[in-house]
Scaffold this motif. Sequence first.
Motif, short mmCIF file in Angstrom:
data_model
loop_
_atom_site.label_atom_id
_atom_site.label_comp_id
_atom_site.label_asym_id
_atom_site.label_seq_id
_atom_site.Cartn_x
_atom_site.Cartn_y
_atom_site.Cartn_z
N LYS A 95 0.81 -1.22 0.00
CA LYS A 95 0.00 0.00 0.00
C LYS A 95 0.84 1.27 0.00
O LYS A 95 0.60 2.20 0.77
CB LYS A 95 -0.98 -0.01 1.18
CG LYS A 95 -1.95 -1.19 1.15
CD LYS A 95 -2.94 -1.15 2.31
CE LYS A 95 -3.92 -2.32 2.22
NZ LYS A 95 -4.93 -2.30 3.31
N TYR A 96 1.82 1.29 -0.90
CA TYR A 96 2.63 2.48 -1.12
C TYR A 96 2.17 3.16 -2.41
O TYR A 96 2.21 2.55 -3.48
CB TYR A 96 4.10 2.11 -1.28
CG TYR A 96 4.91 2.08 0.00
CD1 TYR A 96 5.85 3.07 0.28
CD2 TYR A 96 4.74 1.06 0.93
CE1 TYR A 96 6.61 3.04 1.45
CE2 TYR A 96 5.49 1.02 2.10
CZ TYR A 96 6.41 2.02 2.35
OH TYR A 96 7.16 1.99 3.51
N PRO A 97 1.73 4.42 -2.35
CA PRO A 97 1.38 5.12 -3.58
C PRO A 97 2.65 5.41 -4.39
O PRO A 97 3.66 5.83 -3.83
CB PRO A 97 0.74 6.42 -3.07
CG PRO A 97 1.36 6.64 -1.72
CD PRO A 97 1.57 5.26 -1.15
N VAL A 98 2.59 5.18 -5.70
CA VAL A 98 3.76 5.41 -6.55
C VAL A 98 3.36 6.11 -7.84
O VAL A 98 2.45 5.66 -8.54
CB VAL A 98 4.48 4.09 -6.90
CG1 VAL A 98 5.77 4.38 -7.68
CG2 VAL A 98 4.79 3.27 -5.67
N LEU A 99 4.04 7.20 -8.14
CA LEU A 99 3.90 7.85 -9.44
C LEU A 99 4.81 7.10 -10.40
O LEU A 99 6.04 7.14 -10.27
CB LEU A 99 4.32 9.33 -9.35
CG LEU A 99 3.28 10.35 -8.87
CD1 LEU A 99 2.09 10.44 -9.80
CD2 LEU A 99 2.83 10.09 -7.45
N LEU A 100 4.23 6.41 -11.37
CA LEU A 100 5.02 5.61 -12.30
C LEU A 100 5.54 6.54 -13.40
O LEU A 100 4.89 6.78 -14.41
CB LEU A 100 4.17 4.48 -12.88
CG LEU A 100 3.55 3.53 -11.86
CD1 LEU A 100 2.82 2.39 -12.56
CD2 LEU A 100 4.61 2.96 -10.91
N PHE A 133 -5.46 -1.73 -9.73
CA PHE A 133 -4.62 -1.30 -8.61
C PHE A 133 -5.04 0.09 -8.14
O PHE A 133 -5.40 0.95 -8.95
CB PHE A 133 -3.15 -1.28 -9.03
CG PHE A 133 -2.50 -2.65 -9.10
CD1 PHE A 133 -3.25 -3.81 -8.99
CD2 PHE A 133 -1.13 -2.77 -9.26
CE1 PHE A 133 -2.66 -5.05 -9.05
CE2 PHE A 133 -0.52 -4.01 -9.31
CZ PHE A 133 -1.28 -5.15 -9.21
N LYS A 134 -4.92 0.31 -6.84
CA LYS A 134 -5.35 1.56 -6.22
C LYS A 134 -4.19 2.53 -6.01
O LYS A 134 -4.40 3.74 -5.92
CB LYS A 134 -6.02 1.25 -4.87
CG LYS A 134 -6.42 2.46 -4.06
CD LYS A 134 -6.98 2.06 -2.70
CE LYS A 134 -7.29 3.26 -1.83
NZ LYS A 134 -7.79 2.88 -0.49
N TYR A 135 -2.96 2.01 -5.95
CA TYR A 135 -1.85 2.83 -5.47
C TYR A 135 -0.86 3.23 -6.57
O TYR A 135 0.24 3.70 -6.26
CB TYR A 135 -1.10 2.09 -4.35
CG TYR A 135 -1.95 1.84 -3.13
CD1 TYR A 135 -2.03 2.78 -2.10
CD2 TYR A 135 -2.72 0.68 -3.01
CE1 TYR A 135 -2.82 2.57 -0.99
CE2 TYR A 135 -3.52 0.45 -1.90
CZ TYR A 135 -3.57 1.40 -0.89
OH TYR A 135 -4.37 1.19 0.21
N ILE A 136 -1.21 3.08 -7.84
CA ILE A 136 -0.31 3.48 -8.93
C ILE A 136 -0.94 4.63 -9.71
O ILE A 136 -2.17 4.70 -9.88
CB ILE A 136 0.01 2.31 -9.88
CG1 ILE A 136 -1.27 1.70 -10.47
CG2 ILE A 136 0.83 1.27 -9.15
CD1 ILE A 136 -0.99 0.65 -11.55
#
Length: 394
Positions: free
Chosen positions: A133-138, A151-154
């Motif tokens: 559950k780490y948000p990541v800006l791809l 996915f919720k966190y990308i």
Amino acid sequence: MFSAFAGVRVWLVAVLIALGSAPGAALAQGGSKNEIVIGYSISLTGRFSTEATEVHRGYQLWAEAVNKQGGIAVKDLGRKLPVKLVHYDDSSDTNNAIRNYERLITREQVDLLFSPWGSGHNFAISAVTEKYKYPVLLSTAAADAIFGRGFKYIFETTQLASNMYNGLAEYLVTMKDQIKTVAIAYENFLFTQSLRTALLPRLERAGIKVVADEQYPLGGQDFTSLLTKIKAAKPDAFVAINIMPSSVYLTRQMAEVGFKPKLYAVNIGPMFKEEFVQKLGDISEGIVENGFWHPDLPYEGARAFFDAYVARFKKTPSTDAAYSYRGNQILQQAIEQAGTLDREKITATLHSGKFTTILGPYEYDQNGINKHQLSFLAQIQKGERVIVWPTEVA
């Protein structure tokens, strides 16, 4: 009696601390926190190092700019915190990247994460970041498949692959009197495969015939046979759906075999001025490239980022550097809007907020895809990469 009770109380607090639930533990942690630790894995060596090094530099430039201004404002701590970056080289190996993110999350226990380079790595590591559950800006992941898993966190930073060739397809429609046939060569890579899949139906709808459609190995260097075959098909236009550095080898060998279509468009190449344009010299003149990003776009901070990058690294930034910087801009704004380092609240803010970047506005849907997609073309003219399509941004 009192000493026995005190001993039990000390033991109980120790156990609670070990479990991460001691009364006031969160407050104590927040009160003593003096920096925001952000981790990432990056391909500083191996076949992806050309693009990935640019991403790494974009991260560095952003962190330096943030720290020069005193850090990121975190409202619930009542102050700004400087940023500390922790990174590991994955040597362009997906398994190494996965291990690096596991390490950053479970051992380093970083506050937040940046992304690696490329759709393949991002597809793999996002399963790890989603689990924890780490948000990541791809920052450099465009393949549609990445964002089709619920996915919720990308969150997307590039244009989506299915939109990237909109500009080229629209331009080819205006050139139908001159360009009736197209040949395609695409690299065996998740990102480039996604681009080809999106381009083919657009060409069909435009009434443009595909006379050759050839895949080549990831990191290919010898294209003589492929180019001889494509040249024999006599296409009006040639589209190379590639990553670096294969486009350098491909372009040079086109000149060697005398293949000169009316239009030659690459996916990635001219954005690397030193590595592509200067290395190839006059051979690069007239080549068209997917736009991705450009310092002449009418967005706040675009030219300032370009100038700062040149001053810091003594070279022009590729769009990969701009993407990483842009993703960091969004993350910083999300932290400041959320007013906290709580990852769930940051994630919620990313899904609901509006953000400004050096590529214009960002606003995310439920799948983490930006609602504002820009597709344009650039061309090498007199050694410079110039926006040429569409007319409203040219």
